[in-house]
Design an enzyme around this catalytic site. Structure first.
Site, PDB file in Angstrom:
ATOM      1  N   ARG A   1     -94.050 -19.377 102.365  1.00 17.40           N
ATOM      2  CA  ARG A   1     -95.099 -19.669 103.358  1.00 17.40           C
ATOM      3  C   ARG A   1     -95.794 -20.982 103.000  1.00 17.40           C
ATOM      4  NH1 ARG A   1     -98.428 -14.239 102.739  1.00 17.40           N
ATOM      5  NH2 ARG A   1     -98.208 -14.956 100.581  1.00 17.40           N
TER       6      ARG A   1
ATOM      7  N   ASP B   1    -101.969 -19.660 100.301  1.00 15.17           N
ATOM      8  CA  ASP B   1    -103.298 -20.235 100.514  1.00 15.17           C
ATOM      9  C   ASP B   1    -103.450 -21.649  99.969  1.00 15.17           C
ATOM     10  OD1 ASP B   1    -104.310 -17.889 101.783  1.00 15.17           O
ATOM     11  OD2 ASP B   1    -104.354 -16.925  99.817  1.00 15.17           O
TER      12      ASP B   1
HETATM   13  N1  HAX Z   1    -105.335 -19.632  87.561  1.00 17.25           N
HETATM   14  C1  HAX Z   1    -105.719 -19.281  86.305  1.00 17.25           C
HETATM   15  N2  HAX Z   1    -105.355 -18.124  85.718  1.00 17.25           N
HETATM   16  C2  HAX Z   1    -104.538 -17.305  86.418  1.00 17.25           C
HETATM   17  C3  HAX Z   1    -104.073 -17.624  87.695  1.00 17.25           C
HETATM   18  C4  HAX Z   1    -104.522 -18.831  88.283  1.00 17.25           C
HETATM   19  N3  HAX Z   1    -104.174 -19.186  89.519  1.00 17.25           N
HETATM   20  N4  HAX Z   1    -103.273 -16.626  88.136  1.00 17.25           N
HETATM   21  C5  HAX Z   1    -103.253 -15.697  87.159  1.00 17.25           C
HETATM   22  N5  HAX Z   1    -104.032 -16.096  86.121  1.00 17.25           N
HETATM   23  C6  HAX Z   1    -104.355 -15.341  84.917  1.00 17.25           C
HETATM   24  C7  HAX Z   1    -105.032 -14.038  85.329  1.00 17.25           C
HETATM   25  O1  HAX Z   1    -106.415 -14.258  85.603  1.00 17.25           O
HETATM   26  C8  HAX Z   1    -104.776 -13.181  84.103  1.00 17.25           C
HETATM   27  O2  HAX Z   1    -105.685 -13.599  83.086  1.00 17.25           O
HETATM   28  P1  HAX Z   1    -106.369 -12.502  82.074  1.00 17.25           P
HETATM   29  O3  HAX Z   1    -105.229 -11.814  81.414  1.00 17.25           O
HETATM   30  O4  HAX Z   1    -107.184 -13.341  81.177  1.00 17.25           O
HETATM   31  O5  HAX Z   1    -107.160 -11.584  82.950  1.00 17.25           O
HETATM   32  C9  HAX Z   1    -103.385 -13.622  83.678  1.00 17.25           C
HETATM   33  O6  HAX Z   1    -103.176 -14.939  84.255  1.00 17.25           O
HETATM   34  C10 HAX Z   1    -102.259 -12.710  84.170  1.00 17.25           C
HETATM   35  O7  HAX Z   1    -102.380 -12.544  85.560  1.00 17.25           O
HETATM   36  P2  HAX Z   1    -101.054 -12.372  86.479  1.00 17.25           P
HETATM   37  O8  HAX Z   1    -100.368 -11.127  86.016  1.00 17.25           O
HETATM   38  O9  HAX Z   1    -100.289 -13.644  86.457  1.00 17.25           O
HETATM   39  O10 HAX Z   1    -101.645 -12.240  87.928  1.00 17.25           O
HETATM   40  P3  HAX Z   1    -102.144 -10.937  88.704  1.00 17.25           P
HETATM   41  O11 HAX Z   1    -100.952 -10.272  89.299  1.00 17.25           O
HETATM   42  O12 HAX Z   1    -103.049 -10.133  87.842  1.00 17.25           O
HETATM   43  O13 HAX Z   1    -103.036 -11.587  89.830  1.00 17.25           O
HETATM   44  C11 HAX Z   1    -103.557 -13.187  91.485  1.00 17.25           C
HETATM   45  C12 HAX Z   1    -102.477 -12.274  90.910  1.00 17.25           C
HETATM   46  C13 HAX Z   1    -103.082 -13.735  92.812  1.00 17.25           C
HETATM   47  C14 HAX Z   1    -104.827 -12.351  91.728  1.00 17.25           C
HETATM   48  C15 HAX Z   1    -103.854 -14.323  90.482  1.00 17.25           C
HETATM   49  O14 HAX Z   1    -102.687 -15.105  90.300  1.00 17.25           O
HETATM   50  C16 HAX Z   1    -105.003 -15.219  90.912  1.00 17.25           C
HETATM   51  O15 HAX Z   1    -106.167 -14.894  90.577  1.00 17.25           O
HETATM   52  N6  HAX Z   1    -104.724 -16.350  91.618  1.00 17.25           N
HETATM   53  C17 HAX Z   1    -105.751 -17.210  92.166  1.00 17.25           C
HETATM   54  C18 HAX Z   1    -106.361 -16.611  93.442  1.00 17.25           C
HETATM   55  C19 HAX Z   1    -105.389 -16.684  94.589  1.00 17.25           C
HETATM   56  O16 HAX Z   1    -104.783 -17.701  94.855  1.00 17.25           O
HETATM   57  N7  HAX Z   1    -105.270 -15.574  95.334  1.00 17.25           N
HETATM   58  C20 HAX Z   1    -104.413 -15.511  96.532  1.00 17.25           C
HETATM   59  C21 HAX Z   1    -103.120 -14.759  96.286  1.00 17.25           C
HETATM   60  C22 HAX Z   1    -102.241 -14.673  97.516  1.00 17.25           C
HETATM   61  C23 HAX Z   1    -102.896 -13.828  98.555  1.00 17.25           C
HETATM   62  O17 HAX Z   1    -103.078 -12.627  98.436  1.00 17.25           O
HETATM   63  N8  HAX Z   1    -103.329 -14.442  99.598  1.00 17.25           N
HETATM   64  O18 HAX Z   1    -104.062 -13.819 100.522  1.00 17.25           O
END
Ligand code: HAX
Length: 435
Positions: A327, A373
């Site tokens: 996307r 996004d």
């Molecule tokens: N920047 C910095 N750190 C990040 C990160 C990012 N973009 N993505 C993941 N991490 C970190 C997490 O915070 C986590 O840290 P801790 O262990 O210290 O808590 C670690 O990496 C492992 O996380 P993960 O297993 O890679 O990711 P999750 O499955 O837990 O979370 C998220 C997925 C999308 C929530 C996460 O990547 C994130 O917070 N991204 C930024 C927000 C974002 O772009 N959200 C939109 C996602 C798409 C969507 O749903 N759109 O609507």
């Protein structure tokens, strides 16, 4: 019975019979295992629901009824002179698993126009909200206020048979989808254009009419809306907004309650609100560095500083995906074709080069690639839609297509009340020690 409803009825009856037999004969077949890590990390990957309309592969990304986004751009009907698919076509495909004809899609555009009227009390409720209320708050409240129109709730109160749930759910879904662009545009014009509203243009398709009511007559913006409302429509059933809709609807709350709940979920910064957070991040980056044409080294410094402050890089990472989100790529392809002179779009592309290695170096991020996004805000800014607080509402209008098609299936297939099991941490400690 309308032609789409008739098709849906025939297809859903066949699957209903198959699933009944499967449940009876194979109900105890194991389809997966769950470990403690999954339970402690937001139920990642636990197979626990059926969602007909789309499926997410970690590498290939989203497939709608088996079709990728590039395939849909080719196969779904287009408006004359436009290469973007019509979201009406995707809804038809998701609902009945058939690529529609131009005629069928035109019928659907007309049908949604007929159903688009908004009751006066919804506008009154919106008018009673302070302008400081976030557009997503207004969107959720407006959707909930439409619940007075629910055919499902009315028929249930009159003693509707279980066999008719799908029918009432289909009618509610069609009505709600038809009304959402008007509601969203009303919120936008109320908040950002002194309440100068624009009447719908009934000659336009669903997405172009939305663009028109927002106040954008540029043909490229209308093209963008067709693409945008198509690619944000569905992301299988486990994502937070879809799952919320599924859960609420499993109690036989109608689609107005269910979708309002789903939108409350989309409003979180880790989910749909990330689209506003991304453009805010880019604006802050420009201000901090002091130029809208930063070097990649300056961008890298800003990204590292953000992480050091304990914040995430919005638009990057995903709970399921492990490659750049198709996307994101679809929007990049659009921008490469239609936009030649945007500093914001250039920054999005530079971030695409700079961010992944930085996130990968942290050693803990499962997916360092951009998600849906990461791109949308910069394109909207290019066309003049700069009020980023509104971005998640546009996402929400699109998400209705997938979750409401899926919900109609849930009611046709008679899925049960959702009720997983929770355990206490005490229970976990005891269980793990015994094991
Ligand atoms: N920047 C910095 N750190 C990040 C990160 C990012 N973009 N993505 C993941 N991490 C970190 C997490 O915070 C986590 O840290 P801790 O262990 O210290 O808590 C670690 O990496 C492992 O996380 P993960 O297993 O890679 O990711 P999750 O499955 O837990 O979370 C998220 C997925 C999308 C929530 C996460 O990547 C994130 O917070 N991204 C930024 C927000 C974002 O772009 N959200 C939109 C996602 C798409 C969507 O749903 N759109 O609507």
């Amino acid at each position: 019975m309308d032609p789409l409803k008739k098709k849906f009825f025939e297809k859903s009856q066949t699957l209903l019979k198959e699933l009944k037999t499967l449940r009876k004969e194979k109900g105890d077949v194991k389809i997966g295992e769950v470990n403690l890590g999954q339970v402690l990390a937001g139920m990642r990957g636990v197979k626990s629901m059926v969602w007909e309309t789309s499926e997410l592969d970690p590498i290939e990304g989203i497939k709608f009824r088996g079709y990728s986004i590039p395939q849909l751009r080719e196969l779904l009907p287009h408006k004359k002179g436009d290469r973007q698919p019509l979201p009406e076509g995707l809804f038809w495909l998701m609902l009945v698993d058939e690529i529609p004809t131009q005629e069928q899609v035109d019928w659907l555009s007309d049908e949604w126009e007929k159903r688009a009227e908004i009751p006066a009390h919804t506008f009154d409720i919106l008018e009673s909200m302070p302008l400081t209320a976030h557009p997503m708050t207004q969107f959720c409240i407006a959707i909930l206020s439409l619940q007075t129109e629910s055919i499902f709730a009315k028929k249930y109160a009159e003693g509707m048979s279980k066999d008719d749930y799908w029918d009432a759910s289909y009618e509610d879904s069609m009505n709600l989808i038809a009304k959402l662009p008007r509601i969203a545009a009303y919120i936008y014009r109320r908040n950002f254009h002194d309440g100068k509203h624009i009447e719908p243009d009934l000659t336009l398709d669903w997405a172009a009419n939305f663009a028109h009511m927002l106040g954008f007559e540029n043909q490229d913006f209308k093209r963008l809306m067709r693409l945008y409302l198509t690619i944000h429509a569905d992301h299988e059933g486990g994502n937070a907004s879809a799952h919320t809709v599924h859960l609420i609807n499993s109690t036989l709350s109608d689609v107005y309650y269910s979708f309002a709940g789903g939108m409350s979920s989309l409003a979180g910064p880790l989910h749909g609100l990330a689209n506003q957070e991304v453009i805010k991040f880019i604006f802050e980056l420009i201000e901090d560095i002091g130029t809208s044409k930063p070097t990649k080294e300056q961008i890298a410094e800003f990204v590292k500083k953000t992480i050091a402050e304990g914040k995430v890089i919005p638009g990057y990472g995903h709970a399921v995906l492990r490659e750049p989100d198709p996307r994101f790529i679809a929007q990049k392809v659009f921008a490469e074709h239609y936009i030649t002179d945007s500093d914001h779009v250039q920054i999005v592309w530079d971030l695409f080069e700079v961010v992944p290695p930085i996130l990968a170096d942290l050693g803990k991020v499962a997916n360092p690639w951009p998600n849906v996004d990461a791109h949308s805000g910069a394109i909207l800014v290019h066309y003049g839609l700069k009020e980023y607080q509104f971005y998640t509402v546009i996402f929400g209008v699109s998400r209705a297509l997938g979750v409401l098609a899926a919900t109609t299936w849930s009611r046709a297939l008679g899925f049960s009340l959702e009720r997983p099991k929770s355990v206490t941490s005490e229970w976990i400690k005891k269980f793990v020690n015994k094991a």
